[in-house]
Design an enzyme around this catalytic site. Structure first.
Site, PDB file in Angstrom:
ATOM      1  N   THR A 125       0.795  -1.205   0.006  1.00  0.00           N
ATOM      2  CA  THR A 125       0.042  -0.141   0.022  1.00  0.00           C
ATOM      3  C   THR A 125       0.942   1.140  -0.144  1.00  0.00           C
ATOM      4  O   THR A 125       2.045   1.490   0.470  1.00  0.00           O
ATOM      5  CB  THR A 125      -0.844  -0.153   1.299  1.00  0.00           C
ATOM      6  OG1 THR A 125      -1.515   1.343   1.460  1.00  0.00           O
ATOM      7  CG2 THR A 125      -0.205  -0.492   2.528  1.00  0.00           C
ATOM      8  N   ASP A 126       0.338   2.327  -0.680  1.00  0.00           N
ATOM      9  CA  ASP A 126       1.051   3.614  -0.663  1.00  0.00           C
ATOM     10  C   ASP A 126       1.227   4.087   0.864  1.00  0.00           C
ATOM     11  O   ASP A 126       2.017   5.161   1.210  1.00  0.00           O
ATOM     12  CB  ASP A 126       0.422   4.829  -1.366  1.00  0.00           C
ATOM     13  CG  ASP A 126      -1.202   4.996  -0.935  1.00  0.00           C
ATOM     14  OD1 ASP A 126      -1.637   4.176  -0.037  1.00  0.00           O
ATOM     15  OD2 ASP A 126      -1.751   5.908  -1.598  1.00  0.00           O
ATOM     16  N   GLU A 127       0.393   3.700   1.862  1.00  0.00           N
ATOM     17  CA  GLU A 127       0.276   4.147   3.299  1.00  0.00           C
ATOM     18  C   GLU A 127       1.658   3.643   3.943  1.00  0.00           C
ATOM     19  O   GLU A 127       1.863   4.290   5.054  1.00  0.00           O
ATOM     20  CB  GLU A 127      -1.111   3.290   4.096  1.00  0.00           C
ATOM     21  CG  GLU A 127      -2.176   3.890   3.344  1.00  0.00           C
ATOM     22  CD  GLU A 127      -3.234   3.493   4.196  1.00  0.00           C
ATOM     23  OE1 GLU A 127      -3.251   3.687   5.441  1.00  0.00           O
ATOM     24  OE2 GLU A 127      -4.604   3.306   3.537  1.00  0.00           O
ATOM     25  N   TYR A 153      -1.930  -0.509  11.021  1.00  0.00           N
ATOM     26  CA  TYR A 153      -1.960  -1.326   9.850  1.00  0.00           C
ATOM     27  C   TYR A 153      -0.925  -1.014   8.630  1.00  0.00           C
ATOM     28  O   TYR A 153      -0.203  -1.801   8.315  1.00  0.00           O
ATOM     29  CB  TYR A 153      -3.382  -0.696   9.029  1.00  0.00           C
ATOM     30  CG  TYR A 153      -3.429  -0.941   7.675  1.00  0.00           C
ATOM     31  CD1 TYR A 153      -3.467  -2.252   7.083  1.00  0.00           C
ATOM     32  CD2 TYR A 153      -3.479  -0.069   6.722  1.00  0.00           C
ATOM     33  CE1 TYR A 153      -3.527  -2.492   5.765  1.00  0.00           C
ATOM     34  CE2 TYR A 153      -3.499  -0.119   5.221  1.00  0.00           C
ATOM     35  CZ  TYR A 153      -3.315  -1.406   4.563  1.00  0.00           C
ATOM     36  OH  TYR A 153      -3.404  -1.767   3.536  1.00  0.00           O
ATOM     37  N   LYS A 157       1.953  -3.558   7.311  1.00  0.00           N
ATOM     38  CA  LYS A 157       2.190  -3.674   5.693  1.00  0.00           C
ATOM     39  C   LYS A 157       3.799  -3.164   5.476  1.00  0.00           C
ATOM     40  O   LYS A 157       4.392  -3.867   4.483  1.00  0.00           O
ATOM     41  CB  LYS A 157       1.198  -2.622   4.911  1.00  0.00           C
ATOM     42  CG  LYS A 157      -0.163  -3.147   5.099  1.00  0.00           C
ATOM     43  CD  LYS A 157      -0.182  -4.499   4.541  1.00  0.00           C
ATOM     44  CE  LYS A 157      -0.277  -4.490   3.066  1.00  0.00           C
ATOM     45  NZ  LYS A 157      -0.818  -5.902   2.430  1.00  0.00           N
TER      46      LYS A 157
HETATM   47  P1  NAD Z   1     -10.013  -7.207   2.188  1.00  0.00           P
HETATM   48  O1  NAD Z   1      -9.898  -6.904   3.539  1.00  0.00           O
HETATM   49  O2  NAD Z   1     -11.301  -6.804   1.388  1.00  0.00           O
HETATM   50  O3  NAD Z   1      -9.714  -8.694   1.886  1.00  0.00           O
HETATM   51  C1  NAD Z   1      -8.767  -9.442   2.638  1.00  0.00           C
HETATM   52  C2  NAD Z   1      -8.970 -10.827   2.550  1.00  0.00           C
HETATM   53  O4  NAD Z   1      -7.623 -11.674   3.122  1.00  0.00           O
HETATM   54  C3  NAD Z   1     -10.306 -11.361   3.002  1.00  0.00           C
HETATM   55  O5  NAD Z   1     -10.864 -12.230   2.201  1.00  0.00           O
HETATM   56  C4  NAD Z   1      -9.656 -11.948   4.224  1.00  0.00           C
HETATM   57  O6  NAD Z   1     -10.763 -13.334   4.517  1.00  0.00           O
HETATM   58  C5  NAD Z   1      -8.481 -12.551   3.928  1.00  0.00           C
HETATM   59  N1  NAD Z   1      -7.621 -12.793   4.982  1.00  0.00           N
HETATM   60  C6  NAD Z   1      -7.365 -12.088   6.111  1.00  0.00           C
HETATM   61  N2  NAD Z   1      -6.567 -12.499   6.914  1.00  0.00           N
HETATM   62  C7  NAD Z   1      -6.325 -13.845   6.511  1.00  0.00           C
HETATM   63  C8  NAD Z   1      -5.468 -14.857   7.113  1.00  0.00           C
HETATM   64  N3  NAD Z   1      -4.661 -14.767   8.147  1.00  0.00           N
HETATM   65  N4  NAD Z   1      -5.233 -16.028   6.149  1.00  0.00           N
HETATM   66  C9  NAD Z   1      -5.958 -15.743   4.964  1.00  0.00           C
HETATM   67  N5  NAD Z   1      -6.803 -15.020   4.550  1.00  0.00           N
HETATM   68  C10 NAD Z   1      -6.978 -13.940   5.186  1.00  0.00           C
HETATM   69  O7  NAD Z   1      -8.712  -6.303   1.643  1.00  0.00           O
HETATM   70  P2  NAD Z   1      -8.641  -5.745   0.116  1.00  0.00           P
HETATM   71  O8  NAD Z   1      -9.149  -4.422   0.103  1.00  0.00           O
HETATM   72  O9  NAD Z   1      -9.042  -6.388  -0.899  1.00  0.00           O
HETATM   73  O10 NAD Z   1      -6.917  -5.501   0.186  1.00  0.00           O
HETATM   74  C11 NAD Z   1      -6.314  -6.721  -0.429  1.00  0.00           C
HETATM   75  C12 NAD Z   1      -4.650  -6.401  -0.275  1.00  0.00           C
HETATM   76  O11 NAD Z   1      -4.409  -4.911  -0.927  1.00  0.00           O
HETATM   77  C13 NAD Z   1      -4.289  -6.185   1.097  1.00  0.00           C
HETATM   78  O12 NAD Z   1      -3.018  -6.612   1.350  1.00  0.00           O
HETATM   79  C14 NAD Z   1      -4.388  -4.638   1.490  1.00  0.00           C
HETATM   80  O13 NAD Z   1      -3.241  -4.432   2.515  1.00  0.00           O
HETATM   81  C15 NAD Z   1      -3.965  -4.196   0.063  1.00  0.00           C
HETATM   82  N6  NAD Z   1      -4.280  -2.850  -0.182  1.00  0.00           N
HETATM   83  C16 NAD Z   1      -5.651  -2.233  -0.316  1.00  0.00           C
HETATM   84  C17 NAD Z   1      -6.101  -1.328  -0.651  1.00  0.00           C
HETATM   85  C18 NAD Z   1      -7.539  -0.732  -0.692  1.00  0.00           C
HETATM   86  O14 NAD Z   1      -7.964   0.472  -1.226  1.00  0.00           O
HETATM   87  N7  NAD Z   1      -8.613  -1.644  -0.487  1.00  0.00           N
HETATM   88  C19 NAD Z   1      -5.149   0.024  -0.842  1.00  0.00           C
HETATM   89  C20 NAD Z   1      -3.964  -0.416  -0.779  1.00  0.00           C
HETATM   90  C21 NAD Z   1      -3.280  -1.720  -0.478  1.00  0.00           C
HETATM   91  P1  TYD Z   2     -10.596   4.280   4.339  1.00  0.00           P
HETATM   92  O1  TYD Z   2     -11.802   3.928   2.985  1.00  0.00           O
HETATM   93  O2  TYD Z   2     -10.888   3.792   5.352  1.00  0.00           O
HETATM   94  O3  TYD Z   2      -9.400   4.144   3.419  1.00  0.00           O
HETATM   95  P2  TYD Z   2      -7.970   4.524   3.881  1.00  0.00           P
HETATM   96  O4  TYD Z   2      -8.059   4.823   5.360  1.00  0.00           O
HETATM   97  O5  TYD Z   2      -7.038   3.289   3.478  1.00  0.00           O
HETATM   98  O6  TYD Z   2      -7.463   5.880   3.101  1.00  0.00           O
HETATM   99  O7  TYD Z   2     -10.954   5.846   4.283  1.00  0.00           O
HETATM  100  C1  TYD Z   2     -10.764   6.824   3.132  1.00  0.00           C
HETATM  101  C2  TYD Z   2     -10.734   8.078   3.758  1.00  0.00           C
HETATM  102  O8  TYD Z   2     -12.045   8.496   4.160  1.00  0.00           O
HETATM  103  C3  TYD Z   2      -9.794   8.383   4.772  1.00  0.00           C
HETATM  104  O9  TYD Z   2      -9.208   9.611   4.728  1.00  0.00           O
HETATM  105  C4  TYD Z   2     -11.020   8.302   6.080  1.00  0.00           C
HETATM  106  C5  TYD Z   2     -12.103   8.873   5.448  1.00  0.00           C
HETATM  107  N1  TYD Z   2     -13.451   8.116   6.041  1.00  0.00           N
HETATM  108  C6  TYD Z   2     -14.368   8.911   6.593  1.00  0.00           C
HETATM  109  O10 TYD Z   2     -14.274  10.122   6.365  1.00  0.00           O
HETATM  110  N2  TYD Z   2     -15.411   8.396   7.159  1.00  0.00           N
HETATM  111  C7  TYD Z   2     -15.741   7.072   7.185  1.00  0.00           C
HETATM  112  O11 TYD Z   2     -16.725   6.537   7.800  1.00  0.00           O
HETATM  113  C8  TYD Z   2     -14.308   5.939   6.803  1.00  0.00           C
HETATM  114  C9  TYD Z   2     -14.506   4.946   6.640  1.00  0.00           C
HETATM  115  C10 TYD Z   2     -13.499   6.703   6.244  1.00  0.00           C
END
Ligand code: NAD
Ligand code: TYD
Length: 339
Positions: A125-127, A153, A157
């Site tokens: 992640t960019d975080e 978090y 990562k």
């Molecule tokens: P998500 O939370 O929707 O899905 C995570 C999945 O991992 C779920 O299906 C969960 O059951 C499974 N999981 C969790 N713990 C597990 C374990 N111990 N063993 C096996 N499976 C497990 O997440 P996402 O949004 O699809 O993110 C996927 C990846 O991308 C993550 O690594 C996250 O850090 C990264 N990421 C997500 C975003 C975003 O915007 N969603 C942005 C940057 C990076």
């Molecule tokens: P989120 O979807 O949790 O992603 P991330 O924290 O990884 O960026 O949140 C996106 C942005 O929206 C973040 O700046 C937090 C804000 N946010 C709210 O303002 N209200 C909410 O209920 C949630 C879940 C997020």
């Protein structure tokens, strides 16, 4: 080609499975997912119909299970999506984040090493870069930006990224890492901003906006992200980190107002609530490296992507209604009632 996709019952992993099944119908795919609150087998109901797809319920921290899985299957590529992914939950309790995101990655890396896989791709992640100030619109994260995490978090990562790099340097394990910005699209769990706003607006429920809503995120349509990972895993160079951004920087309040407008819902649904602790101000990605080396560019504008996403949520109400009416309801009340 045989792939192991971990976390494939979650948001991005499931989109990636569908993307790969369409583009490479001959690939064998095994999905390992422990089905936490964020994993949903219904999401994979169409994927499971394919003969060369196997779902395994299991935890990436379970060394015995992971090793048996690698022993049984000759995986060529492992793509690790499995993670605890919600910042707010990590602020409440970071323990499971360290277990899954760090130890889970270590278990997978060890298995990948033992069974000589061709590529281990870590979805990051960019975080990991922390944040940028709102007033410095000239600044972007590059792959050389120092790691400087804000939330538990992000720290978990970043640790996984460092481990993956260490396995590359120490054992020559062929790893790659991608660091993407905020994804949106179908099958995203409604605790994240965009699906939370859509689902609550449709139910005429208050929408919590943290602080003043001025924080900026760079929104990446999930299919564009899948395309980028596809290019990385099929490109021979290893030991590389790639930033993946959507070129769609928007303040949260503008995202929320835009969705309300599309749904013809009033702005008085917005409720400004206490800010997130340690809330990152702005994420902005410089994805020059992946564009120049692999020819990747995001092709979905935010206007187009958000319309597609809204339509998906409108057409798939059962999918998210089951979630928002279940255990998630308790979570929402706990997280937001005193905010
Ligand atoms: P998500 O939370 O929707 O899905 C995570 C999945 O991992 C779920 O299906 C969960 O059951 C499974 N999981 C969790 N713990 C597990 C374990 N111990 N063993 C096996 N499976 C497990 O997440 P996402 O949004 O699809 O993110 C996927 C990846 O991308 C993550 O690594 C996250 O850090 C990264 N990421 C997500 C975003 C975003 O915007 N969603 C942005 C940057 C990076
Ligand atoms: P989120 O979807 O949790 O992603 P991330 O924290 O990884 O960026 O949140 C996106 C942005 O929206 C973040 O700046 C937090 C804000 N946010 C709210 O303002 N209200 C909410 O209920 C949630 C879940 C997020």
């Amino acid at each position: 080609m045989k792939l192991l996709i971990t976390g494939g019952a979650g948001f991005i992993g499931s989109n990636f499975i569908y993307y790969m099944q369409t583009k490479y119908p001959e690939y064998e795919i095994v999905c390992l997912d422990s089905l936490t609150y964020a994993g949903n087998l219904t999401t994979l109901s169409d994927a499971i119909k394919k003969e060369n797809f196997t779902f395994v319920k299991g935890d990436i921290t379970d060394k015995t299970l992971v090793n048996e899985l690698f022993e049984k299957n000759s995986f060529e590529i492992v793509i690790n999506f499995a993670a605890e992914s919600h910042v707010d939950r990590s602020i409440e309790d970071s323990g499971i984040f360290l277990m899954t995101n760090i130890i889970g990655t270590q278990v997978l890396l060890d298995a990948a090493r033992k069974y000589n896989i061709r590529r281990f791709h870590q979805v990051s992640t960019d975080e990991v870069y922390g944040d940028l100030p709102l007033e410095r619109k000239d600044l972007f994260f590059t792959e050389d930006t120092p790691i400087k995490t804000s939330s538990p978090y992000a720290a978990s990562k970043a640790s996984a990224d460092l481990l993956a790099m260490a396995y590359y340097r120490t054992y020559k394990l062929p790893i790659t890492i991608s660091r993407c910005s905020n994804n949106y699209g179908p099958f995203q769990f409604p605790e994240k901003l965009i699906p939370l706003v859509i689902s609550r607006a449709l139910a005429d429920e208050k929408i919590p906006v943290y602080g003043k809503g001025e924080n900026i995120r760079d929104w990446l349509y999930v299919e564009d992200h899948c395309e980028a990972i596809d290019l990385i895993i099929h490109h021979d160079v290893v030991g590389e980190v790639y930033n993946i951004g959507g070129h769609n920087e928007l303040a949260n309040i503008d995202v929320v107002k835009g969705i309300l407008k599309s749904l013809s819902k009033p702005e008085n649904l917005i409720s400004f609530v206490a800010d997130r602790l340690g809330h990152d101000m702005r994420y902005a990605i410089d994805s020059t490296k992946i564009s120049s080396r692999l020819g990747w560019l995001p092709t979905t504008s935010f206007d187009e992507g958000i319309q597609r996403t809204i339509e998906w949520y409108l057409n798939n109400r059962t999918w998210w209604n089951d979630i928002v009416s279940g255990e998630y309801k308790t979570y929402f009340e706990k997280m937001y009632s005193e905010r």
